[in-house]
Design a protein around this motif. Structure first.
Motif, PDB file in Angstrom:
ATOM      1  N   TYR A  64       1.163  -4.697  -1.068  1.00  0.00           N
ATOM      2  CA  TYR A  64       1.076  -4.657  -2.533  1.00  0.00           C
ATOM      3  C   TYR A  64       2.198  -3.804  -3.123  1.00  0.00           C
ATOM      4  CZ  TYR A  64      -3.149  -7.423  -2.668  1.00  0.00           C
ATOM      5  OH  TYR A  64      -4.037  -8.468  -2.576  1.00  0.00           O
ATOM      6  N   HIS A 104       3.729  -3.958 -10.586  1.00  0.00           N
ATOM      7  CA  HIS A 104       4.583  -2.935  -9.992  1.00  0.00           C
ATOM      8  C   HIS A 104       5.372  -3.554  -8.849  1.00  0.00           C
ATOM      9  CE1 HIS A 104       0.424  -2.842  -8.426  1.00  0.00           C
ATOM     10  NE2 HIS A 104       1.013  -2.935  -7.254  1.00  0.00           N
ATOM     11  N   PHE A 140      -4.830   5.781  -7.228  1.00  0.00           N
ATOM     12  CA  PHE A 140      -4.980   6.300  -5.862  1.00  0.00           C
ATOM     13  C   PHE A 140      -4.973   7.831  -5.848  1.00  0.00           C
ATOM     14  CE2 PHE A 140      -3.009   2.190  -3.932  1.00  0.00           C
ATOM     15  CZ  PHE A 140      -4.250   1.582  -3.948  1.00  0.00           C
ATOM     16  N   PHE A 159      -0.448   3.001  -9.191  1.00  0.00           N
ATOM     17  CA  PHE A 159      -0.991   3.178  -7.836  1.00  0.00           C
ATOM     18  C   PHE A 159      -0.147   4.245  -7.131  1.00  0.00           C
ATOM     19  CE2 PHE A 159      -2.611  -0.721  -9.519  1.00  0.00           C
ATOM     20  CZ  PHE A 159      -3.941  -0.646  -9.164  1.00  0.00           C
ATOM     21  N   VAL A 196      -4.062  -7.009 -10.420  1.00  0.00           N
ATOM     22  CA  VAL A 196      -4.318  -6.102 -11.562  1.00  0.00           C
ATOM     23  C   VAL A 196      -3.720  -6.600 -12.882  1.00  0.00           C
ATOM     24  CG1 VAL A 196      -4.685  -4.056 -10.140  1.00  0.00           C
ATOM     25  CG2 VAL A 196      -2.386  -4.489 -10.959  1.00  0.00           C
ATOM     26  N   GLU A 258      -7.034 -10.946 -11.334  1.00  0.00           N
ATOM     27  CA  GLU A 258      -7.883  -9.860 -10.833  1.00  0.00           C
ATOM     28  C   GLU A 258      -8.179  -8.928 -11.998  1.00  0.00           C
ATOM     29  OE1 GLU A 258      -8.067  -6.122  -7.711  1.00  0.00           O
ATOM     30  OE2 GLU A 258      -6.232  -6.568  -8.799  1.00  0.00           O
ATOM     31  N   HIS A 319     -10.921  -7.593  -0.272  1.00  0.00           N
ATOM     32  CA  HIS A 319     -10.321  -6.572   0.588  1.00  0.00           C
ATOM     33  C   HIS A 319     -10.336  -5.173  -0.033  1.00  0.00           C
ATOM     34  CE1 HIS A 319      -7.217  -7.879  -2.168  1.00  0.00           C
ATOM     35  NE2 HIS A 319      -6.599  -6.738  -1.936  1.00  0.00           N
ATOM     36  N   ARG A 382     -10.419   1.590   2.163  1.00  0.00           N
ATOM     37  CA  ARG A 382     -10.679   0.150   2.264  1.00  0.00           C
ATOM     38  C   ARG A 382     -10.420  -0.407   3.653  1.00  0.00           C
ATOM     39  NH1 ARG A 382      -6.552  -1.021  -2.417  1.00  0.00           N
ATOM     40  NH2 ARG A 382      -5.472   0.406  -1.044  1.00  0.00           N
ATOM     41  N   ARG A 386     -11.372  -4.286   6.211  1.00  0.00           N
ATOM     42  CA  ARG A 386     -10.136  -5.026   6.507  1.00  0.00           C
ATOM     43  C   ARG A 386      -9.897  -5.187   8.001  1.00  0.00           C
ATOM     44  NH1 ARG A 386      -5.964  -2.136   2.145  1.00  0.00           N
ATOM     45  NH2 ARG A 386      -6.990  -2.946   0.281  1.00  0.00           N
TER      46      ARG A 386
HETATM   47  C1  NOJ Z   1      -5.346  -4.603  -6.281  1.00  0.00           C
HETATM   48  C2  NOJ Z   1      -5.274  -5.041  -4.850  1.00  0.00           C
HETATM   49  O1  NOJ Z   1      -6.334  -5.917  -4.574  1.00  0.00           O
HETATM   50  C3  NOJ Z   1      -5.308  -3.779  -4.020  1.00  0.00           C
HETATM   51  O2  NOJ Z   1      -5.510  -4.042  -2.661  1.00  0.00           O
HETATM   52  C4  NOJ Z   1      -4.029  -3.022  -4.268  1.00  0.00           C
HETATM   53  O3  NOJ Z   1      -4.042  -1.794  -3.588  1.00  0.00           O
HETATM   54  C5  NOJ Z   1      -3.840  -2.744  -5.766  1.00  0.00           C
HETATM   55  N1  NOJ Z   1      -4.146  -3.878  -6.591  1.00  0.00           N
HETATM   56  C6  NOJ Z   1      -2.425  -2.348  -6.066  1.00  0.00           C
HETATM   57  O4  NOJ Z   1      -1.588  -3.464  -5.971  1.00  0.00           O
END
Ligand code: NOJ
Length: 520
Positions: A64, A104, A140, A159, A196, A258, A319, A382, A386
């Motif tokens: 990501y 991002h 995060f 993030f 996102v 999402e 995930h 997470r 996974r």
């Molecule tokens: C949502 C994603 O599903 C996740 O796994 C990721 O860490 C964040 N967005 C940042 O891209």
């Protein structure tokens, strides 16, 4: 039969590529591995694969953090592997949905390297640079602002600091991402799940977020403030409809968003005149406590909030969230399957849920997920959901010949695809229920009626396509009597969940469910 597009009647299967199938013994799943397992997915009966990111990436957030929107990370294979996979998918009548990460990039993306090189670089304004940070937090943990020594300003990251946010107010950023979308659409992909999507535009005045009055110590630090100014801004809908317009230049593609937002805000992502995402992911089943009242309320509220003409969808796992078997208990996974696959619209399944995989305990010393590393011990990690897919009873479960990047579950010798091939398995229940959506299209398109929670039984009806079905799900720990004359039972969570009592009453077992075709 009501005419529907593939993404409306189809079941989408989420593949987390690192953990699906390794083909080269490095312990990490890859594109060739997915190709090897396509026939499994055909037998399962799903219609589309959504594969999470496999683009070139330093893997700070496991893909990501994208360093090139139009390539393949060598860890996952080559562009030739991708083309072969796509061909394998299409030749089996399946569709492929890619993960688009437009909010991002990686801090190693050439755009960011240019942007941070100096304040007057032409790409400076592709990201969010400020002299002073405000109070926006990273999802995060900690401040969302990172000081850059070289150019003497802060940049914003929703993030990790290795994931700087793009500036979606800049038309050049839009054009660049739309070009990447066209790259894949021209190659033949069938749509995108947009990461996102609700975070993509931030307040242009960078106002501070208000404190969250219900924040409690021990919660993730991003909960300290209400995300009023760094998420779900009114201007985001313009961006979404521009993305949709890119997609609509190609026939029969899907845009999925999402979105973790309360119901009314979520519905806005269908767009005015339905020109937004066709499927704003509905995470009700991930967030609702597992009891009949709460589930009945969530189902009814979602359906009554749908804008006219909007297509519903339901997701049971992904995930980023604990696995369903862990959330509701292994003895209730069959019920969860029946619930998911008897609701209207598009269904999204997370790999491994169809075999009842549970979260796997990851000892602190082998944690991989940056979310857990940044805020250890508060349950944000997470990795547990996974872990590698167990395919057979061999020592490494047929996933790899190397050292798996995350450990297999302790139960993989007994809980694996090969072992679960018998008729009574959870895997076969999934196959049966997916097939039932095809043979009884009322399950996909029919009206949802009479949603009710009566003690421990969740019930609802589906009407349309010339039939009426009632779904009865016993969430309780005790059997319940059924009216034996209501109709024909067309599916049950297990062959033994119904029992005839001496007084001729039929009982539905604990944690069991049935789908009944009502007499007309
Ligand atoms: C949502 C994603 O599903 C996740 O796994 C990721 O860490 C964040 N967005 C940042 O891209």
């Amino acid at each position: 039969m009501q005419e529907t597009a593939w993404w409306q009647h189809g079941v989408i299967y989420e593949v987390y590529p690192r953990s699906f199938q390794d083909s080269n013994g490095d312990g990490i799943g890859d594109l060739k591995g997915i190709l090897q397992r396509l026939d499994y997915l055909v037998k399962l009966g799903v219609d589309a694969l959504w594969i999470t990111p496999f683009y070139p990436s330093p893997m700070a957030d496991f893909g990501y953090d994208v360093a090139d929107y139009c390539g393949i990370d060598p860890l996952f294979g080559t562009m030739q592997d991708f083309d072969q996979l796509l061909q394998g998918i299409h030749s089996r009548g399946l569709k492929l949905i890619l993960d688009l990460v437009p909010n991002h990039t990686s801090d190693q993306h050439p755009w960011f390297l240019e942007s941070r090189s100096s304040r007057d670089n032409p790409k400076r304004n592709w990201y969010l640079w400020r002299d002073e940070p405000n109070n926006w937090q990273s999802n995060f943990g900690g401040s969302g602002w990172e000081w850059d020594d070289v150019s003497g300003q802060y940049y914003y990251h929703s993030f990790l600091k290795q994931q700087p946010d793009l500036n979606w107010r800049n038309p050049l950023v839009r054009m660049a991402i739309f070009e990447a979308m066209r790259f894949w659409l021209d190659r033949g992909v069938d749509g995108f799940r947009v990461d996102v999507i609700w975070l993509m535009i931030k307040d242009d005045q960078f106002r501070d977020n208000p404190p969250n009055p219900s924040y409690r110590a021990g919660q993730p630090s991003s909960h300290r403030f209400l995300s009023v100014f760094n998420s779900d801004q009114p201007e985001v809908h313009g961006v979404v409809s521009e993305m949709r317009a890119v997609l609509d230049q190609y026939p029969d593609r899907v845009l999925i968003g999402e979105i973790y937002l309360p119901m009314p805000q979520l519905m806005a992502y269908y767009g005015e005149d339905l020109d937004g995402t066709q499927l704003p992911f509905n995470f009700q089943l991930l967030q609702t406590p597992w009891n009949t009242e709460a589930l009945a309320r969530a189902i009814s509220e979602y359906h009554s909030a749908l804008p006219a003409g909007a297509w519903p969808n339901w997701v049971l796992g992904n995930h980023d969230n604990a696995r369903i078997a862990t959330r509701v208990g292994a003895h209730r996974v069959r019920l969860a399957a029946m619930l998911l696959l008897s609701l209207p619209g598009t269904i999204t399944l997370y790999y491994g849920d169809e075999i009842g995989m549970t979260n796997v305990f990851i000892p602190p010393e082998i944690v991989q997920d940056p979310a857990e590393k940044n805020e250890p011990g508060i349950g944000v990690g997470r990795d547990p959901e996974r872990t590698p897919m167990p395919w057979d009873s061999s020592p490494l479960a047929g996933f790899t010949t190397g050292r798996p990047w995350l450990p297999l579950g302790d139960d993989h010798a007994s809980l694996n695809v090969a072992k679960l091939d018998d008729v009574e398995s959870i895997l076969n229940l999934y196959r049966t229920l997916i097939a039932l959506r095809k043979s009884h299209p009322v399950l996909v398109t029919g009206e949802l009626r009479s949603v009710a929670a009566i003690n421990n039984v969740l019930s609802y009806e589906r009407h349309g396509e010339g039939e009426r079905l009632r779904i009865l799900l016993n969430l309780g720990d005790a059997p319940i009597p059924l009216e034996s004359s209501i109709g024909e039972i067309i599916a049950a969570t297990s062959p033994h969940c119904l029992s005839e009592q001496p007084n001729k009453l039929i009982q539905l077992g604990a944690a069991a469910g049935v789908i009944v075709r009502l007499r007309t």
